[in-house]
Design a protein around this motif. Structure first.
Motif, PDB file in Angstrom:
ATOM      1  N   UNK A  39       0.971  -1.786  -0.131  1.00 41.28           N
ATOM      2  CA  UNK A  39       0.472  -0.022   0.029  1.00 41.28           C
ATOM      3  C   UNK A  39       1.224   1.111   0.043  1.00 41.28           C
ATOM      4  N   UNK A  40       0.534   1.972  -1.145  1.00 41.62           N
ATOM      5  CA  UNK A  40       1.028   3.325  -1.282  1.00 41.62           C
ATOM      6  C   UNK A  40       0.679   4.565  -1.115  1.00 41.62           C
ATOM      7  N   UNK A  41       0.589   5.382   0.801  1.00 36.26           N
ATOM      8  CA  UNK A  41       0.079   6.121   0.881  1.00 36.26           C
ATOM      9  C   UNK A  41       0.735   7.565   1.208  1.00 36.26           C
ATOM     10  N   UNK A  90      -2.792   4.313  -2.820  1.00 34.12           N
ATOM     11  CA  UNK A  90      -3.122   3.205  -3.586  1.00 34.12           C
ATOM     12  C   UNK A  90      -2.397   2.099  -3.410  1.00 34.12           C
ATOM     13  N   UNK A  91      -3.029   0.395  -4.211  1.00 35.43           N
ATOM     14  CA  UNK A  91      -2.516  -0.988  -4.000  1.00 35.43           C
ATOM     15  C   UNK A  91      -1.556  -1.900  -4.925  1.00 35.43           C
ATOM     16  N   UNK A  92      -0.564  -2.237  -4.705  1.00 36.53           N
ATOM     17  CA  UNK A  92      -0.040  -3.121  -5.465  1.00 36.53           C
ATOM     18  C   UNK A  92       0.226  -4.386  -5.303  1.00 36.53           C
ATOM     19  N   UNK A 116       7.406 -11.978   1.400  1.00 34.82           N
ATOM     20  CA  UNK A 116       5.841 -12.435   1.935  1.00 34.82           C
ATOM     21  C   UNK A 116       5.328 -11.125   3.079  1.00 34.82           C
ATOM     22  N   UNK A 117       4.510 -10.576   3.406  1.00 35.77           N
ATOM     23  CA  UNK A 117       3.990 -10.130   3.891  1.00 35.77           C
ATOM     24  C   UNK A 117       2.832  -8.351   3.536  1.00 35.77           C
ATOM     25  N   UNK A 118       2.547  -7.953   4.453  1.00 34.63           N
ATOM     26  CA  UNK A 118       1.790  -6.643   4.113  1.00 34.63           C
ATOM     27  C   UNK A 118       2.996  -5.399   3.969  1.00 34.63           C
ATOM     28  N   UNK A 119       3.007  -4.498   3.354  1.00 31.25           N
ATOM     29  CA  UNK A 119       3.441  -3.340   3.329  1.00 31.25           C
ATOM     30  C   UNK A 119       2.771  -2.470   3.006  1.00 31.25           C
TER      31      UNK A 119
END
Length: 480
Positions: free
Chosen positions: A286-288, A311-313, A325-328
């Protein structure tokens, strides 16, 4: 002062009367006049109540300014559920652009173990903290004896010979500081005594809900949820299989994510977002863009918070590459600050509009032709462009700033100096000087003059007719 002089003064004041009285014997009331009076009264009452409602209604004004605050911290509040990752295997890290790192954060973080149906199994603070089994081993290899201070081994990850690791968490932290991958945890005395491997096996098939808050420097950075133990190099133990596979399922649901305290009307775009992983070994990003926000209510204290856009990717692992692997969550700060201010229209503005309503309706209705009764009326390091009313356009820049001091850590070399990192905002601020139009000024002037004269005429009429009524009653003796 003599009575003659007083009479002359009263006579001059009487000559200023803008509302001369007509003898009631010359009045003629008509049906059309009554209809017009009824309609105008209804319209006047409706508009007056509407104006009162607008006066009592709170208006929120917004404004964009350059953020010039310094030395502040950024509060991050989150509540995220991972339905396919156990709590022990999940950790939270935070890194910012200044190089400051916080790995496997535990302070102010709560972890809830959940089953496959999403029901909470256990609520606990994020630490291993299970009952210890057996006597701990000292750094020299022997068991702790009576009256001896415990100092556990860090298994080669010590920064100094006097450093101790007295828990599995402290061994993990020492290894992370070195950038090493932890080997078989069952070979670590602290982890073995705390039953870490058994705990991992007991939590297989469970999920985890994390909620809490972070306080980070107000600079660009990221925080991420990844596997707590990166043990792909582990081998030689039949219970190590739980750590060897980095392709765990990173499906997640963001129940809440905010950058600061809530304020009226705030909208956090990631609240309630849910994502299911399809392919293994992926990284969800996620780009915040965080926008500083100040909300000033009419009553109460000022709220300093933040809004954000996102925005997300999804980044899948390519052939021949290893992806953590992970949520950034990558965040950056906007140089523009939004301010919201609650206001009420001023009482004078309300009174002006009220006079305009009453005076305007009365004048319009009195101007309607009446065939039976006619009355003659007398009609009386943000790009900035500043454009002044007079002079040339000024093209300049404003800027906001945050600052951070980074001290040299043990075992690291830091280049001493003063560094200025700058970036350009994609938003340009324009200031333009303007005057209200002459027609707007003329309209308000007419509203003020006409409204005040009309209201004053109504007041004068009440006083005049009241005095006449009292005089009549006094003449016939009804006042006693």
């Amino acid at each position: 002062m003599s009575s003659g002089m007083m009479n002359r003064v009263f006579s001059r004041v009487r000559n200023l009367d803008a509302y001369p009285k007509v003898n009631e014997d010359f009045y003629r009331r008509t049906l059309s006049g009554g209809v017009i009076t009824l309609i105008s009264s209804i319209a006047m009452i409706c508009l007056v109540f509407s104006e009162i409602g607008l006066y009592l209604h709170t208006v929120t004004e917004s404004k964009l300014v350059v953020d010039t605050s310094r030395g502040e911290k950024l509060q991050i509040h989150f509540d995220i559920t991972f339905p396919a990752v156990s709590c022990t295997l999940l950790s939270l890290d935070a890194i910012d652009i200044s190089g400051e790192q916080h790995l496997d954060i535990k302070h102010a973080i709560m972890k809830n173990r959940i089953d496959q149906n999403g029901h909470v199994i256990q609520v606990r603070m994020d630490n291993i903290g299970t009952p210890k089994m057996g006597k701990p081993l000292q750094k020299h290899g022997g068991e702790v004896t009576l009256n001896e201070t415990y100092c556990g081994s860090c298994y080669g990850a010590e920064m100094s010979q006097h450093e101790c690791c007295n828990s599995c968490d402290e061994v993990r932290e020492a290894y992370r500081r070195r950038g090493w991958g932890l080997m078989n945890p069952d070979s670590i005395d602290q982890c073995k005594r705390e039953g870490f491997v058994q705990r991992i096996k007991a939590e297989e098939g469970e999920g985890c809900n994390l909620h809490g808050s972070l306080e980070v420097n107000k600079v660009a950075g990221n925080f991420h949820f990844v596997k707590s133990f990166h043990l792909a190099n582990m081998h030689g133990h039949h219970e190590a299989n739980a750590f060897e596979d980095d392709s765990y399922n990173i499906s997640h649901r963001i129940n809440k994510l905010s950058f600061g305290d809530p304020y009226p009307g705030i909208l956090n775009p990631l609240d309630g977002v849910h994502w299911n992983q399809v392919t293994a070994n992926g990284m969800y990003q996620y780009f915040i863009k965080v926008v500083p926000t100040v909300y000033t209510p009419i009553r109460g204290s000022v709220i300093r918070s933040n809004q954000f856009s996102v925005t997300e990717h999804y980044k899948s692992q390519e052939v021949g590459q290893r992806t953590l692997p992970g949520v950034f969550f990558f965040y950056d700060l906007s140089a523009i600050k939004v301010t919201y201010t609650e206001t009420h229209p001023s009482f004078l503005h309300f009174l002006t509009n009220l006079c305009a309503i009453v005076g305007g309706i009365c004048l319009v209705m009195l101007s309607i032709p009446n065939p039976y009764n006619r009355l003659k009326l007398a009609k009386w390091v943000v790009p900035t462009v500043y454009t002044p009313i007079r002079g040339s356009v000024i093209r300049s820049n404003q800027f906001s700033v945050t600052e951070h001091y980074k001290s040299q850590e043990v075992g690291q070399r830091t280049l001493p100096g003063v560094f200025f990192f700058y970036d350009l905002s994609a938003i340009k601020v324009t200031y333009t000087e303007t005057h209200p139009s002459f027609l707007h000024f003329l309209t308000n002037l007419c509203a003020i003059v006409g409204g005040i004269f009309t209201v004053a005429g109504i007041l004068d009429s009440f006083i005049y007719h009241g005095q006449r009524a009292l005089k009549k009653k006094r003449d016939i003796g009804k006042l006693g």
